[in-house]
Every structure is written in C-alpha cells, then in structure tokens.
Design a protein around this motif. Structure first.
Motif, PDB file in Angstrom:
ATOM      1  N   GLN A 105      24.070 -96.614  -1.184  1.00  0.00           N
ATOM      2  CA  GLN A 105      23.040 -95.609  -1.431  1.00  0.00           C
ATOM      3  C   GLN A 105      23.672 -94.249  -1.685  1.00  0.00           C
ATOM      4  O   GLN A 105      23.271 -93.521  -2.602  1.00  0.00           O
ATOM      5  CB  GLN A 105      22.089 -95.530  -0.238  1.00  0.00           C
ATOM      6  CG  GLN A 105      20.948 -94.531  -0.435  1.00  0.00           C
ATOM      7  CD  GLN A 105      20.095 -94.386   0.820  1.00  0.00           C
ATOM      8  OE1 GLN A 105      20.597 -94.493   1.941  1.00  0.00           O
ATOM      9  NE2 GLN A 105      18.800 -94.165   0.639  1.00  0.00           N
ATOM     10  N   ASP A 138      16.087-101.181   1.309  1.00  0.00           N
ATOM     11  CA  ASP A 138      15.035-100.192   1.544  1.00  0.00           C
ATOM     12  C   ASP A 138      15.501 -98.787   1.190  1.00  0.00           C
ATOM     13  O   ASP A 138      14.971 -97.794   1.691  1.00  0.00           O
ATOM     14  CB  ASP A 138      14.598-100.215   3.016  1.00  0.00           C
ATOM     15  CG  ASP A 138      13.827-101.488   3.360  1.00  0.00           C
ATOM     16  OD1 ASP A 138      13.108-101.983   2.482  1.00  0.00           O
ATOM     17  OD2 ASP A 138      13.956-101.975   4.501  1.00  0.00           O
ATOM     18  N   ASP A 139      16.502 -98.689   0.320  1.00  0.00           N
ATOM     19  CA  ASP A 139      17.078 -97.379  -0.016  1.00  0.00           C
ATOM     20  C   ASP A 139      16.034 -96.413  -0.557  1.00  0.00           C
ATOM     21  O   ASP A 139      16.083 -95.211  -0.274  1.00  0.00           O
ATOM     22  CB  ASP A 139      18.199 -97.548  -1.047  1.00  0.00           C
ATOM     23  CG  ASP A 139      19.458 -98.153  -0.449  1.00  0.00           C
ATOM     24  OD1 ASP A 139      19.505 -98.316   0.782  1.00  0.00           O
ATOM     25  OD2 ASP A 139      20.393 -98.451  -1.208  1.00  0.00           O
ATOM     26  N   THR A 159      14.367 -94.012   1.855  1.00  0.00           N
ATOM     27  CA  THR A 159      15.135 -92.980   2.562  1.00  0.00           C
ATOM     28  C   THR A 159      15.973 -92.118   1.631  1.00  0.00           C
ATOM     29  O   THR A 159      16.845 -91.375   2.083  1.00  0.00           O
ATOM     30  CB  THR A 159      16.060 -93.626   3.618  1.00  0.00           C
ATOM     31  OG1 THR A 159      16.941 -94.567   2.971  1.00  0.00           O
ATOM     32  CG2 THR A 159      15.257 -94.343   4.688  1.00  0.00           C
ATOM     33  N   ASN A 160      15.727 -92.203   0.328  1.00  0.00           N
ATOM     34  CA  ASN A 160      16.536 -91.440  -0.623  1.00  0.00           C
ATOM     35  C   ASN A 160      16.432 -89.934  -0.387  1.00  0.00           C
ATOM     36  O   ASN A 160      17.404 -89.201  -0.583  1.00  0.00           O
ATOM     37  CB  ASN A 160      16.117 -91.769  -2.062  1.00  0.00           C
ATOM     38  CG  ASN A 160      16.826 -92.993  -2.604  1.00  0.00           C
ATOM     39  OD1 ASN A 160      17.761 -93.509  -1.989  1.00  0.00           O
ATOM     40  ND2 ASN A 160      16.385 -93.481  -3.744  1.00  0.00           N
ATOM     41  N   GLU A 219      16.050 -88.237   2.470  1.00  0.00           N
ATOM     42  CA  GLU A 219      16.921 -87.849   3.581  1.00  0.00           C
ATOM     43  C   GLU A 219      18.391 -88.012   3.216  1.00  0.00           C
ATOM     44  O   GLU A 219      19.231 -87.184   3.575  1.00  0.00           O
ATOM     45  CB  GLU A 219      16.606 -88.687   4.826  1.00  0.00           C
ATOM     46  CG  GLU A 219      15.224 -88.476   5.401  1.00  0.00           C
ATOM     47  CD  GLU A 219      14.157 -89.327   4.732  1.00  0.00           C
ATOM     48  OE1 GLU A 219      14.431 -89.883   3.631  1.00  0.00           O
ATOM     49  OE2 GLU A 219      13.057 -89.436   5.301  1.00  0.00           O
TER      50      GLU A 219
END
Length: 233
Positions: free
Chosen positions: A78, A194-195, A198-199, A201
C-alpha cells in the motif's frame, strides 16, 4: 460463470434486485466446482532492456509526441502504491515548471507512476508530452534529470506536501461514490485487500524518503522504452 464474483453498487433496493439476479445470473448453466485459475505467467511481460523507436507519420503535422517508459521490479505494498501516486503529482509539478514554464517547449506534460500486482509486481513511470522536433530530445533528458534529482535529494517539502494534500482531497471526494465501492469490493474479492479503506490515513504517513526510494529504483533501472512520433517533414 459458476465461480464468478459479481459486484453490484448503487442506489437499488435489495429485494428488487434479488429476483433479477436469480433470473439473469443464477440461471446461467455452470459447473459449481472452482474453475482452474488463470495462468498469469502466459501473459506477455513488459519489454526488458533499452528500446528506442522513432516513427514518422505522414500528414502528422509539425508536432512531436514523446513517450518514455521506465520499468523496474518493486514489491506491491500500500505504501509503495501511494508513494507512486504522490511521485506522479510531484513529477507533474516539477516537469510543468521546467519543460513548460521555463523552457516553453510543451503545453502539457504528463507523468504517471504505478505498481501493478498482476501478472507480476512491476513498477513503471511514463513521461508523455508534445513538443517540436528540435526540442524533443533535450526536453526528455531534462525530465529524466528531474527524476534523478528527486532520487538524489527528494522533493522539496512544499512540493511534496502540496502533492500529498491534493491526493488526500481527491481521495476524500472519491469516498462514498459508486466507483469507490466498486474498486474497494473488487480489490477485496481479487486480492483480499482492504487498502482502499485506509488509503487516506496511509497517505498522511508518507514521507519524502518513501518517494526517494521509488525514484531511485526507477532511475537505476536499465529497462526503458522510448517512442517518438514525428509529423512528416
């Protein structure tokens, strides 16, 4: 289609959608057993080594299009993926300042960097701009020199923060859209990732050092493709 994963996103009532799915998808014939996975190794790889192609296009006008791609191996994470996105914005800013505003050699320059997951973890960066035949080579070398400078020194704090804030805003605008949830659910189905959730943050935690690492891998690569499209003289 027995082992397909279908994703539906939009303002739709689930009870209204269900009979349509039963009628048009669940009724498709198919073997319920898991199908053989695609042979990703059979996909043609990107070219390795140095490749240069100059093409003259009859009646193509007097402008020249320059496309320059760099290929390197880099593991997908990520952080690496987001660092590529920020690097793209940084390079677009720096190349526009130099190639367009200082040199006056092009109206628009585009720089895009990304990491692919399939068929392999591959890092690419592509320059693309239109210019005149006399300035094409010089402008390309300037663009490459800008990437080398980012690799050596990193971007300035001002340019880095501006690029990161732009991407954070774009991500915030993207949240909640149908396209966002299609991409989010597709990544979960395809990679178990699930990236996307939370991209925002993860962007905040990026530093100039993260961009430097990506730029260094690119500038040290020996795998490049240069394509120059010239109008007929």
């Amino acid at each position: 289609a027995a082992d397909f994963t279908f994703i539906f996103v939009g303002k739709v009532d689930a009870e209204t959608l269900r009979p349509l799915i039963c009628q048009y998808i669940a009724s498709l014939p198919g073997n319920p057993k898991q199908k053989e996975k695609a042979n990703l190794a059979a996909l043609p790889p990107l070219k390795h080594g140095k490749h240069v192609t100059h093409v003259y296009i009859p009646e193509g006008g007097e402008s020249t299009t320059v496309i320059y791609n760099i290929l390197a191996r880099k593991r997908y994470t990520q952080k690496n993926s987001l660092a590529c996105s920020v690097l793209s914005e940084v390079m677009n800013t720096l190349c526009t300042e130099t190639l367009r505003e200082q040199e006056g050699g092009t109206y628009n320059v585009s720089v895009n960097s990304r990491i692919s997951r399939q068929p392999a973890d591959e890092l690419t960066l592509m320059f693309n701009f239109n210019t005149n035949p006399e300035q094409a080579e010089a402008l390309l070398q300037q663009a490459i020199a800008i990437l080398a400078q980012v690799a050596d020194e990193g971007p300035s704090t001002e340019v880095f923060n501006s690029a990161r804030e732009y991407l954070k805003k774009r991500h915030a605008d993207y949240l909640g859209t149908n396209a966002y949830w299609v991409e989010t659910l597709s990544e979960q189905a395809r990679y178990g990732s699930d990236d996307m959730l939370t991209n925002g943050e993860a962007l905040q935690s990026l530093t100039t050092k993260d961009l430097q690492r990506i730029a260094r891998r690119l500038i040290r690569s020996r795998h490049t493709t240069e394509v120059v499209l010239n109008g007929a003289r």
